[in-house]
Motif scaffolding. Sequence first.
Motif, PDB file in Angstrom:
ATOM      1  N   ALA A  20       0.838  -1.197   0.000  1.00 29.54           N
ATOM      2  CA  ALA A  20       0.000   0.000   0.000  1.00 29.54           C
ATOM      3  C   ALA A  20       0.874   1.249   0.000  1.00 29.54           C
ATOM      4  O   ALA A  20       1.950   1.278   0.602  1.00 29.54           O
ATOM      5  N   ASN A  73      -7.299  -3.668  -4.702  1.00 22.76           N
ATOM      6  CA  ASN A  73      -7.701  -2.862  -3.539  1.00 22.76           C
ATOM      7  C   ASN A  73      -8.004  -1.440  -3.979  1.00 22.76           C
ATOM      8  O   ASN A  73      -7.766  -0.470  -3.251  1.00 22.76           O
ATOM      9  N   SER A  76      -9.856   1.499  -1.915  1.00 22.66           N
ATOM     10  CA  SER A  76      -9.426   1.928  -0.580  1.00 22.66           C
ATOM     11  C   SER A  76      -9.106   3.425  -0.544  1.00 22.66           C
ATOM     12  O   SER A  76      -9.291   4.079   0.479  1.00 22.66           O
ATOM     13  N   GLN A  80     -10.821   6.346   2.048  1.00 25.94           N
ATOM     14  CA  GLN A  80     -10.033   7.290   2.850  1.00 25.94           C
ATOM     15  C   GLN A  80     -10.334   8.737   2.461  1.00 25.94           C
ATOM     16  O   GLN A  80     -10.435   9.618   3.324  1.00 25.94           O
ATOM     17  N   CYS A  95      -2.889   3.621   1.132  1.00 25.04           N
ATOM     18  CA  CYS A  95      -4.039   3.021   0.457  1.00 25.04           C
ATOM     19  C   CYS A  95      -3.716   2.848  -1.023  1.00 25.04           C
ATOM     20  O   CYS A  95      -2.624   3.179  -1.481  1.00 25.04           O
ATOM     21  N   GLU A  96      -4.697   2.331  -1.753  1.00 24.12           N
ATOM     22  CA  GLU A  96      -4.461   1.982  -3.157  1.00 24.12           C
ATOM     23  C   GLU A  96      -5.597   2.489  -4.044  1.00 24.12           C
ATOM     24  O   GLU A  96      -6.701   2.771  -3.567  1.00 24.12           O
TER      25      GLU A  96
END
Length: 254
Positions: A20, A73, A76, A80, A95-96
């Motif tokens: 990530a 992912n 994500s 966020q 995150c991704e």
Amino acid sequence: MIKIGSARIDENGNATGGLAGDQTGKEVAIENYYNHRLGWWVLRAKSATVANKLATAMKRACANSHIGYDQSNRESLYAQAMKVGYDPGKVTVACETDCSALVRVCLAYAGVYCGVFNTATMIPIILATGKFDKLACNPDDLYTGDILVTKTQGHTVIVTSGKMRTSSENAYTPANPTSGTLSKTVEREGTVTAGALNVRKLPGKSNPLVTFTGPIKYGTKVGICDTAKASDGSDWYYIKLNGHYGFVSAKYIK
């Protein structure tokens, strides 16, 4: 020099499986414009304010090392960003995202909210908001905030440095929203099966009506030029009627 920003690939050169966050500074980054082998469509915001916010959001995402690339992912980042007003520059948790999921976050930052999409489905979903026009790509006529999408499933980017739009809302006069988008050649004839069928500017029952005609009466013959999907997945026909064009729900055409 035209610059574009996007989510590109993970630190291992793969679509999935990386850590990530941006491990290389190139997973989510700005680069020089290039002609994609699949060709580009341009989605241009009707509002200069929206366009400028799209470019700002992409720049802030590309400058944030907490945001990396991973298709598995991909949502994500959205989760966020939602916590901080959809500002990718304020995300502080690793995150991704991927290319289309990042554009969705940028749209939300600009006040345009869409459901989940990918590069194969994003064009009709974004057009259904009524806030964008779809245009053929001319590299000499790209504006800051333009969204570029490959003509078949592949990649999407946002122009972060191009021609400048004026800062006033709706200062830009958009081209015909169907220009360079759908075929205007009548392929077959259809008959209206509803008592009164509305013709709309874009596919989807929430989009505005055309001004050249009222509801079409039962039994009227129309020319069917092309098909399109609304954001809810319903089928619509792009029709020609008395020299004008618009969209009607396919379920009311025989």
